[in-house]
Design an enzyme around this catalytic site. Structure first.
Site, PDB file in Angstrom:
ATOM      1  N   ASN A  58      -0.458   6.886  88.772  1.00 52.82           N
ATOM      2  CA  ASN A  58      -1.279   6.396  90.098  1.00 52.82           C
ATOM      3  C   ASN A  58      -1.979   7.818  90.793  1.00 52.82           C
ATOM      4  O   ASN A  58      -2.951   7.918  91.273  1.00 52.82           O
ATOM      5  CB  ASN A  58      -0.476   5.600  91.230  1.00 52.82           C
ATOM      6  CG  ASN A  58      -0.304   4.165  90.555  1.00 52.82           C
ATOM      7  OD1 ASN A  58      -0.946   3.661  89.575  1.00 52.82           O
ATOM      8  ND2 ASN A  58       0.690   3.664  91.237  1.00 52.82           N
ATOM      9  N   ARG A 388     -13.048  -5.214  82.562  1.00 51.78           N
ATOM     10  CA  ARG A 388     -12.220  -4.544  81.905  1.00 51.78           C
ATOM     11  C   ARG A 388     -11.345  -5.846  80.950  1.00 51.78           C
ATOM     12  O   ARG A 388     -10.929  -7.154  81.073  1.00 51.78           O
ATOM     13  CB  ARG A 388     -10.846  -4.192  82.585  1.00 51.78           C
ATOM     14  CG  ARG A 388     -11.246  -3.164  83.733  1.00 51.78           C
ATOM     15  CD  ARG A 388      -9.922  -2.733  84.086  1.00 51.78           C
ATOM     16  NE  ARG A 388     -10.368  -1.643  85.377  1.00 51.78           N
ATOM     17  CZ  ARG A 388     -10.976  -0.597  85.648  1.00 51.78           C
ATOM     18  NH1 ARG A 388     -11.157   0.010  84.336  1.00 51.78           N
ATOM     19  NH2 ARG A 388     -11.127  -0.126  86.683  1.00 51.78           N
ATOM     20  N   ARG A 418     -14.187   1.792  86.270  1.00 53.43           N
ATOM     21  CA  ARG A 418     -13.667   3.017  86.052  1.00 53.43           C
ATOM     22  C   ARG A 418     -12.600   3.564  85.036  1.00 53.43           C
ATOM     23  O   ARG A 418     -11.593   2.534  84.836  1.00 53.43           O
ATOM     24  CB  ARG A 418     -13.132   3.548  87.370  1.00 53.43           C
ATOM     25  CG  ARG A 418     -12.352   5.086  87.575  1.00 53.43           C
ATOM     26  CD  ARG A 418     -12.020   5.195  88.970  1.00 53.43           C
ATOM     27  NE  ARG A 418     -13.093   5.120  90.153  1.00 53.43           N
ATOM     28  CZ  ARG A 418     -12.932   4.830  91.138  1.00 53.43           C
ATOM     29  NH1 ARG A 418     -11.719   4.216  91.377  1.00 53.43           N
ATOM     30  NH2 ARG A 418     -14.059   4.675  91.956  1.00 53.43           N
ATOM     31  N   HIS A 448     -17.866  -7.286  89.676  1.00 50.73           N
ATOM     32  CA  HIS A 448     -16.522  -7.066  89.522  1.00 50.73           C
ATOM     33  C   HIS A 448     -16.093  -8.628  89.570  1.00 50.73           C
ATOM     34  O   HIS A 448     -15.021  -8.947  89.211  1.00 50.73           O
ATOM     35  CB  HIS A 448     -16.116  -6.474  90.985  1.00 50.73           C
ATOM     36  CG  HIS A 448     -14.496  -5.975  90.989  1.00 50.73           C
ATOM     37  ND1 HIS A 448     -13.607  -6.954  91.772  1.00 50.73           N
ATOM     38  CD2 HIS A 448     -13.973  -5.335  90.145  1.00 50.73           C
ATOM     39  CE1 HIS A 448     -12.427  -6.474  91.362  1.00 50.73           C
ATOM     40  NE2 HIS A 448     -12.571  -5.614  90.427  1.00 50.73           N
ATOM     41  N   TYR A 481      -0.020  -8.770  85.528  1.00 55.83           N
ATOM     42  CA  TYR A 481      -0.600  -8.806  86.579  1.00 55.83           C
ATOM     43  C   TYR A 481      -0.273 -10.255  87.291  1.00 55.83           C
ATOM     44  O   TYR A 481      -0.600 -11.252  86.515  1.00 55.83           O
ATOM     45  CB  TYR A 481      -1.986  -8.526  86.889  1.00 55.83           C
ATOM     46  CG  TYR A 481      -2.577  -6.985  86.393  1.00 55.83           C
ATOM     47  CD1 TYR A 481      -1.405  -6.077  86.115  1.00 55.83           C
ATOM     48  CD2 TYR A 481      -3.757  -6.547  86.815  1.00 55.83           C
ATOM     49  CE1 TYR A 481      -1.632  -4.616  85.773  1.00 55.83           C
ATOM     50  CE2 TYR A 481      -3.937  -5.058  86.437  1.00 55.83           C
ATOM     51  CZ  TYR A 481      -2.999  -4.426  85.898  1.00 55.83           C
ATOM     52  OH  TYR A 481      -3.529  -3.168  85.674  1.00 55.83           O
ATOM     53  N   ARG A 577      -0.762  -5.446  99.168  1.00 56.11           N
ATOM     54  CA  ARG A 577      -0.121  -4.560  98.119  1.00 56.11           C
ATOM     55  C   ARG A 577      -0.263  -3.231  98.399  1.00 56.11           C
ATOM     56  O   ARG A 577       0.672  -2.564  98.237  1.00 56.11           O
ATOM     57  CB  ARG A 577      -0.661  -4.975  96.696  1.00 56.11           C
ATOM     58  CG  ARG A 577       0.136  -4.191  95.666  1.00 56.11           C
ATOM     59  CD  ARG A 577      -0.593  -4.370  94.135  1.00 56.11           C
ATOM     60  NE  ARG A 577      -1.748  -3.500  94.202  1.00 56.11           N
ATOM     61  CZ  ARG A 577      -2.625  -3.513  93.302  1.00 56.11           C
ATOM     62  NH1 ARG A 577      -2.944  -4.530  92.404  1.00 56.11           N
ATOM     63  NH2 ARG A 577      -3.590  -2.653  93.414  1.00 56.11           N
ATOM     64  N   HIS A 605      -2.023  -8.713  92.110  1.00 58.07           N
ATOM     65  CA  HIS A 605      -3.438  -8.763  92.132  1.00 58.07           C
ATOM     66  C   HIS A 605      -4.291  -9.806  92.556  1.00 58.07           C
ATOM     67  O   HIS A 605      -5.536  -9.716  92.581  1.00 58.07           O
ATOM     68  CB  HIS A 605      -3.718  -8.390  90.262  1.00 58.07           C
ATOM     69  CG  HIS A 605      -4.992  -7.916  90.149  1.00 58.07           C
ATOM     70  ND1 HIS A 605      -6.138  -8.676  89.523  1.00 58.07           N
ATOM     71  CD2 HIS A 605      -5.628  -6.608  90.162  1.00 58.07           C
ATOM     72  CE1 HIS A 605      -7.119  -7.978  89.287  1.00 58.07           C
ATOM     73  NE2 HIS A 605      -6.717  -6.750  89.828  1.00 58.07           N
TER      74      HIS A 605
END
Length: 706
Positions: A58, A388, A418, A448, A481, A577, A605
């Site tokens: 992170n 993703r 990303r 997204h 997740y 979160r 998530h």
């Protein structure tokens, strides 16, 4: 889709800085909460090690993106303060202070807690001083046979200038004395560790005896560095690692987005440096040399009391077969709606909506729906977004098969996800070769949204079957997740989704949707309007409450709307979160707002918005956080849960359950500090463990025995 059509927030007044926390500092605080998991002795030991690695990962991304962007804007004088009003120079100083605190805590956790605890379990991370003579002989042989032939040590002189150092790679700076074969005086050399070399080496049991004995590659390079420079005396060898700006910038006016992005990717590994990590033992003269070569400042240097690539500790997790030191395994359940699996999924979804709650319920249900569509001769078209996808998803194979079966397949791939850009370009090429129509999203707006649309002919008519989700179509992440998915054949939602896909592929005009909230068009103004509606109910003496579960919250005008609602009498609970720039508990402003963060086994998530609406609650699940980028600069979808039974289930499982958590919850105060919740007089309640027990039948109070 021209940018002018997107909805922009209408701002009447400049936000008041005293009402907001800083976004970057709030994001950093999340990593302290993750680190607390690594320091928690109640956690399985190898899971603690994994949490420590996650903190390092992170932090890498934080520097690659947030700090890099901030430094760049500060350098060019374009870093306008955020809603909190903090100047960029002050913010960079504050970031450094907190990162130093975090780095110190990271290495203290490793040196003082996890290292000794692992050794007590006969898992040894050996330093050079700890090697036995037999281990040293084996490691030297390994170095000579497996490592040395791959290395290309570089002496630094006028003919060999300082080389380009790839982002986040392990390097050794070597100080030499003596002369080479050409009579040149040796001073400095660099050893770059190729990415082909393993960062952690396991010593065989026949060499070290029972147990697990491992060595960092950096230790190996430092121990045998003299073998790389025969004829010289090695005075010192010091680890270092540089982090670079990894944000890709693609101009909006490009002829081919994939080609432009590919060209950008070539240089990303060598973009401008933003951080230098170096071993504690490195003398200042070497640090200064590295600073000069990377064009950094002293404030960009972070000393490490241990391996500079501490992120690599996570590699050992999958390598060790020690189930007693890991979370117990569990098997995700198939949703009860599918029963024994004997009925076709289309038949079930045609009669009722089906809710999926990952990771507790299996992602295989999504795969099975697509597989059924691929094999069904009545299915005419499949449309899907991929943000993703991961390497192991069977969905891509099924999409390829569908195209080869003659179905019309359209896939919207977001090339700019990303750090997945290169993988997504390869994925797009593979799908195109199979005959899939691939759309690269919209320049200027990342796609997204997570959505799948299946068009099927039934009784002479076309019917749409949909899957909408808060999470990616990623097989591995679906087990790590928490996310909410919805399968439905609702006609209005189907028509809405058809219009969204048409707009993405055809770049059509603004569309009117009946059920879905759509960013960058209606989602922002709808969220604000629903917050304001709750405020109006409160002022009228009607029941008014808002509960939202998000990954992050920083959109200033949404926050201002929440403040206004709280002042009108609305009770607001936010489960955020990560970064949250809203300040709860401010007298006269946000006394009715409470903010908590859950950090547990799974990464939270799912995004859920719940509005009481005068006793007729509305609940939406979404791919979007309440952030400026999600509400204004992305293609996002929030979908309603219209079935009252499923809506109640979403509220109970993702909201009420999390508000009752008193073991993995952290409570935010008005100064930006988080305090861990404790059971006190109440029975301990973990939201994630409760869901594992209720949906999977798993009991996770203690790790399983080996």
């Amino acid at each position: 889709m021209p940018r002018r059509q997107a909805i922009q927030p209408v701002v009447d007044e400049t936000p008041q800085p005293e009402l907001f926390l800083n976004r970057e500092l709030s994001a950093l605080e999340f990593n302290f909460r993750v680190l607390a998991q690594a320091r928690d002795p109640a956690m399985p030991l190898l899971e603690r090690l994994r949490y420590l690695s996650i903190v390092a990962s992170n932090l890498d991304e934080f520097f690659e993106v947030r700090v890099a962007m901030l430094k760049q804007r500060h350098q060019f004088g374009s870093a306008a303060p955020g809603p909190d009003g903090m100047a960029s120079g002050d913010l960079l100083s504050r970031i450094r202070e907190r990162v130093l605190d975090l780095t110190c805590a990271q290495y203290a956790t490793w040196q003082d807690e996890l290292g000794p605890a692992l050794a007590a379990e006969n898992i040894h991370f050996l330093t050079r001083k700890q090697w036995t003579a037999r281990q040293r002989r084996w490691l030297q042989g390994y170095f000579e046979n497996e490592v040395l032939p791959v290395l290309s040590p570089l002496g630094l002189d006028p003919a060999h200038p300082f080389p380009r150092i790839l982002n986040k790679t392990l390097n050794i700076a070597v100080v030499l004395q003596g002369r080479d074969a050409f009579g040149h005086e040796g001073h400095m050399a660099l050893v770059r560790a190729p990415r082909s070399l393993p960062r952690i080496i396991r010593i065989p049991d026949e060499v070290s005896g029972p147990g697990d004995h491992v060595v960092f590659l950096a230790e190996l390079l430092q121990a045998f560095v003299d073998m790389m420079f025969p004829g010289f005396k090695v005075v010192g060898a010091y680890q270092f690692r540089v982090t670079r700006n990894s944000e890709l910038i693609v101009e909006e006016e490009v002829d081919n987005l994939a080609r432009a992005l590919t060209e950008e990717l070539v240089g990303r590994g060598y973009a401008r440096p933003v951080r230098l990590e170096i071993g504690n033992d490195c003398p200042q003269s070497i640090v200064s040399m590295l600073i000069n070569n990377f064009e950094l400042e002293e404030t960009d240097v972070y000393r490490c009391d241990g391996p500079v690539n501490i992120i690599r500790l996570g590699l050992i997790y999958d390598d060790l077969d020690r189930p007693n030191l890991k979370f117990p395994r569990f098997t995700p359940a198939m949703p009860a709606a599918f029963g024994t699996g004997k009925k076709r999924m289309f038949d079930i979804v045609s009669q009722r909506d089906v809710l999926l709650h990952h990771p507790y319920e299996s992602f295989n249900a999504v795969v099975d729906l697509l597989r059924e569509a691929v094999q069904d001769p009545d299915v005419l078209a499949i449309k899907q977004t991929l943000y993703r996808a991961g390497k192991d998803t069977p969905l891509v194979d099924l999409l390829v098969e569908a195209a080869r079966n003659g179905k019309d397949v359209t896939v919207v791939i977001e090339l700019r996800a990303r750090f997945d850009e290169e993988a997504n370009i390869r994925l797009a090429e593979r799908l195109q070769e199979a005959g899939v129509q691939v759309v690269y999203g919209v320049v200027g707006f990342k796609t997204h949204a997570k959505m799948m649309l299946i068009v099927r002919r039934e009784n002479g008519h076309l019917r749409r079957y949909l899957h909408l989700s808060t999470g990616n179509y990623h097989q591995s992440n679906s087990r790590l997740y928490t996310d909410i998915g919805l399968m439905t054949a609702h006609p209005e939602i189907g028509e809405d989704l058809h219009k969204v896909f048409q707009q993405l592929s055809g770049l059509g005009p603004t569309i009117n949707l009946k059920q879905l909230l759509h960013s960058p068009f209606t989602l922002y103004k709808s969220v604000v309007a629903k917050i304001e509606r709750e405020a109006a109910h409160a002022r009228a003496g009607k029941p008014a409450r808002i509960v939202a579960k998000l990954n992050a919250l920083n959109e200033a005008h949404v926050i201002e709307a929440l403040y206004a609602a709280a002042q009108a009498g609305v009770e607001i609970d936010l489960i955020v979160r990560g970064a949250c720039t809203l300040r709860p508990g401010l007298p006269g402003v946000s006394e009715r707002i409470r903010v908590r963060s859950i950090v547990g086994r799974f990464l939270e998530h799912s995004r859920v918005y719940w509005f009481k609406n005068d006793g007729e609650p509305e609940v939406y699940c979404a791919s979007a956080d309440w952030m400026e980028r999600n509400l204004i600069r992305r293609i996002e979808v929030a979908f309603p849960i219209l079935d009252p039974v499923l809506a109640r289930r979403v509220y109970d499982e993702t909201l009420a359950n999390y508000l009752a958590d008193n073991t993995q919850a952290w409570l935010l105060d008005s100064e930006g500090h988080y305090t861990r919740a404790t059971p006190d007089e109440l029975p301990p309640h973990s939201a994630q463990e409760t869901l594992l027990a209720s949906l999977c039948g798993a009991s996770l109070t203690k790790p399983s025995a080996s």
